[in-house]
Design a protein around this motif. Structure first.
Motif, PDB file in Angstrom:
ATOM      1  N   ASP A  14       0.863  -1.177   0.000  1.00  0.00           N
ATOM      2  CA  ASP A  14       0.000   0.000   0.000  1.00  0.00           C
ATOM      3  C   ASP A  14       0.899   1.225   0.000  1.00  0.00           C
ATOM      4  N   LEU A  15       1.082   1.828  -1.169  1.00  0.00           N
ATOM      5  CA  LEU A  15       2.022   2.933  -1.317  1.00  0.00           C
ATOM      6  C   LEU A  15       1.672   4.103  -0.398  1.00  0.00           C
ATOM      7  N   ASP A  16       0.415   4.491  -0.349  1.00  0.00           N
ATOM      8  CA  ASP A  16       0.029   5.630   0.492  1.00  0.00           C
ATOM      9  C   ASP A  16       0.321   5.372   1.961  1.00  0.00           C
ATOM     10  N   ARG A  17       0.039   4.162   2.429  1.00  0.00           N
ATOM     11  CA  ARG A  17       0.320   3.809   3.829  1.00  0.00           C
ATOM     12  C   ARG A  17       1.814   3.894   4.107  1.00  0.00           C
ATOM     13  N   SER A  18       2.637   3.411   3.177  1.00  0.00           N
ATOM     14  CA  SER A  18       4.089   3.437   3.372  1.00  0.00           C
ATOM     15  C   SER A  18       4.647   4.849   3.291  1.00  0.00           C
ATOM     16  N   VAL A  19       4.117   5.672   2.382  1.00  0.00           N
ATOM     17  CA  VAL A  19       4.541   7.069   2.306  1.00  0.00           C
ATOM     18  C   VAL A  19       4.208   7.769   3.622  1.00  0.00           C
ATOM     19  N   GLU A  20       3.023   7.528   4.134  1.00  0.00           N
ATOM     20  CA  GLU A  20       2.637   8.138   5.408  1.00  0.00           C
ATOM     21  C   GLU A  20       3.590   7.711   6.523  1.00  0.00           C
ATOM     22  N   PHE A  21       3.955   6.424   6.544  1.00  0.00           N
ATOM     23  CA  PHE A  21       4.864   5.909   7.566  1.00  0.00           C
ATOM     24  C   PHE A  21       6.218   6.603   7.494  1.00  0.00           C
ATOM     25  N   TYR A  22       6.826   6.618   6.313  1.00  0.00           N
ATOM     26  CA  TYR A  22       8.178   7.170   6.184  1.00  0.00           C
ATOM     27  C   TYR A  22       8.196   8.705   6.196  1.00  0.00           C
ATOM     28  N   ARG A  23       7.266   9.341   5.499  1.00  0.00           N
ATOM     29  CA  ARG A  23       7.255  10.805   5.418  1.00  0.00           C
ATOM     30  C   ARG A  23       6.725  11.424   6.701  1.00  0.00           C
ATOM     31  N   ASP A  24       5.518  11.039   7.090  1.00  0.00           N
ATOM     32  CA  ASP A  24       4.857  11.668   8.234  1.00  0.00           C
ATOM     33  C   ASP A  24       5.310  11.080   9.565  1.00  0.00           C
ATOM     34  N   GLY A  25       5.487   9.763   9.599  1.00  0.00           N
ATOM     35  CA  GLY A  25       5.852   9.108  10.852  1.00  0.00           C
ATOM     36  C   GLY A  25       7.312   9.245  11.216  1.00  0.00           C
ATOM     37  N   LEU A  26       8.209   9.014  10.234  1.00  0.00           N
ATOM     38  CA  LEU A  26       9.641   9.068  10.515  1.00  0.00           C
ATOM     39  C   LEU A  26      10.295  10.372  10.056  1.00  0.00           C
ATOM     40  N   GLY A  27       9.566  11.177   9.313  1.00  0.00           N
ATOM     41  CA  GLY A  27      10.092  12.476   8.903  1.00  0.00           C
ATOM     42  C   GLY A  27      11.065  12.446   7.741  1.00  0.00           C
ATOM     43  N   PHE A  28      11.032  11.395   6.915  1.00  0.00           N
ATOM     44  CA  PHE A  28      11.931  11.332   5.763  1.00  0.00           C
ATOM     45  C   PHE A  28      11.462  12.342   4.713  1.00  0.00           C
ATOM     46  N   ILE A  87      13.207   4.468  18.382  1.00  0.00           N
ATOM     47  CA  ILE A  87      12.279   3.334  18.487  1.00  0.00           C
ATOM     48  C   ILE A  87      10.906   3.837  18.915  1.00  0.00           C
ATOM     49  N   ASP A  88      10.864   4.788  19.837  1.00  0.00           N
ATOM     50  CA  ASP A  88       9.588   5.398  20.231  1.00  0.00           C
ATOM     51  C   ASP A  88       8.933   6.087  19.033  1.00  0.00           C
ATOM     52  N   GLU A  89       9.734   6.792  18.240  1.00  0.00           N
ATOM     53  CA  GLU A  89       9.218   7.484  17.056  1.00  0.00           C
ATOM     54  C   GLU A  89       8.663   6.477  16.045  1.00  0.00           C
ATOM     55  N   ALA A  90       9.394   5.390  15.822  1.00  0.00           N
ATOM     56  CA  ALA A  90       8.936   4.360  14.884  1.00  0.00           C
ATOM     57  C   ALA A  90       7.631   3.733  15.373  1.00  0.00           C
ATOM     58  N   ALA A  91       7.550   3.434  16.661  1.00  0.00           N
ATOM     59  CA  ALA A  91       6.330   2.843  17.220  1.00  0.00           C
ATOM     60  C   ALA A  91       5.151   3.798  17.047  1.00  0.00           C
ATOM     61  N   ALA A  92       5.377   5.075  17.307  1.00  0.00           N
ATOM     62  CA  ALA A  92       4.306   6.067  17.155  1.00  0.00           C
ATOM     63  C   ALA A  92       3.864   6.193  15.702  1.00  0.00           C
ATOM     64  N   ALA A  93       4.780   5.917  14.773  1.00  0.00           N
ATOM     65  CA  ALA A  93       4.467   5.985  13.343  1.00  0.00           C
ATOM     66  C   ALA A  93       3.733   4.741  12.851  1.00  0.00           C
ATOM     67  N   GLY A  94       3.664   3.701  13.687  1.00  0.00           N
ATOM     68  CA  GLY A  94       2.968   2.484  13.303  1.00  0.00           C
ATOM     69  C   GLY A  94       3.859   1.282  13.086  1.00  0.00           C
ATOM     70  N   ALA A  95       5.139   1.417  13.399  1.00  0.00           N
ATOM     71  CA  ALA A  95       6.055   0.279  13.261  1.00  0.00           C
ATOM     72  C   ALA A  95       5.733  -0.787  14.301  1.00  0.00           C
ATOM     73  N   THR A  96       6.115  -2.007  14.001  1.00  0.00           N
ATOM     74  CA  THR A  96       6.046  -3.099  14.966  1.00  0.00           C
ATOM     75  C   THR A  96       7.436  -3.255  15.559  1.00  0.00           C
ATOM     76  N   ILE A  97       7.553  -3.101  16.859  1.00  0.00           N
ATOM     77  CA  ILE A  97       8.847  -3.259  17.524  1.00  0.00           C
ATOM     78  C   ILE A  97       9.068  -4.752  17.713  1.00  0.00           C
ATOM     79  N   THR A  98      10.102  -5.274  17.068  1.00  0.00           N
ATOM     80  CA  THR A  98      10.373  -6.707  17.164  1.00  0.00           C
ATOM     81  C   THR A  98      11.375  -7.028  18.269  1.00  0.00           C
TER      82      THR A  98
END
Length: 134
Positions: A14-28, A87-98
């Protein structure tokens, strides 16, 4: 072949979901978006997102022949606090902490997360061999 990377392309569902994750969530920062292709600028090279099936087809592969495999992308930082903050930022963006932040067998400190498509990322500090890249 000169030993360098210019672009890492991730096939995504899902391109839009991934763009949101990297752009909005992680700030890329977005370098370019052309239709179903999005590239982010990452300090000297690019991370690109492209639909998984199209990515496979472009490489003359059946989509069933691709996957994340046994690959991880690493982001090295200077301090343990930075590992924890990222890691907190990634989790807030929707990442799964493994793997939450912890001491490593090699004497460093690291954690792992996966993006919405299961691509594995490590955030680490203490690896002397990579300190020049931080």
């Amino acid at each position: 072949m000169e030993p360098r990377l210019t672009v890492i392309t991730l096939g995504v569902e899902d391109l839009d979901r991934s763009v949101e994750f990297y752009r909005d969530g992680l700030g890329f920062p977005v370098l370019e978006r052309m239709g179903e292709f999005v590239a982010f600028e990452l300090n000297g090279f690019a991370l690109a997102l492209y639909p998984r099936d199209d990515h496979a087809t472009g490489a003359n592969l059946d989509p069933a022949e691709t996957g994340t495999g046994d690959v991880s992308l690493a982001h090295n930082v200077e301090t343990r606090a930075e590992v924890e903050a990222l890691i907190d930022e990634a989790a807030a963006a929707g990442a799964t902490i493994t793997k939450p932040p912890a001491e490593t067998a090699w004497g460093g400190y690291s954690a792992y997360f996966t993006d919405p498509d299961g691509h594995l990322w490590e955030v680490a500090t203490g690896a002397e061999v990579f300190e020049r890249f931080v």
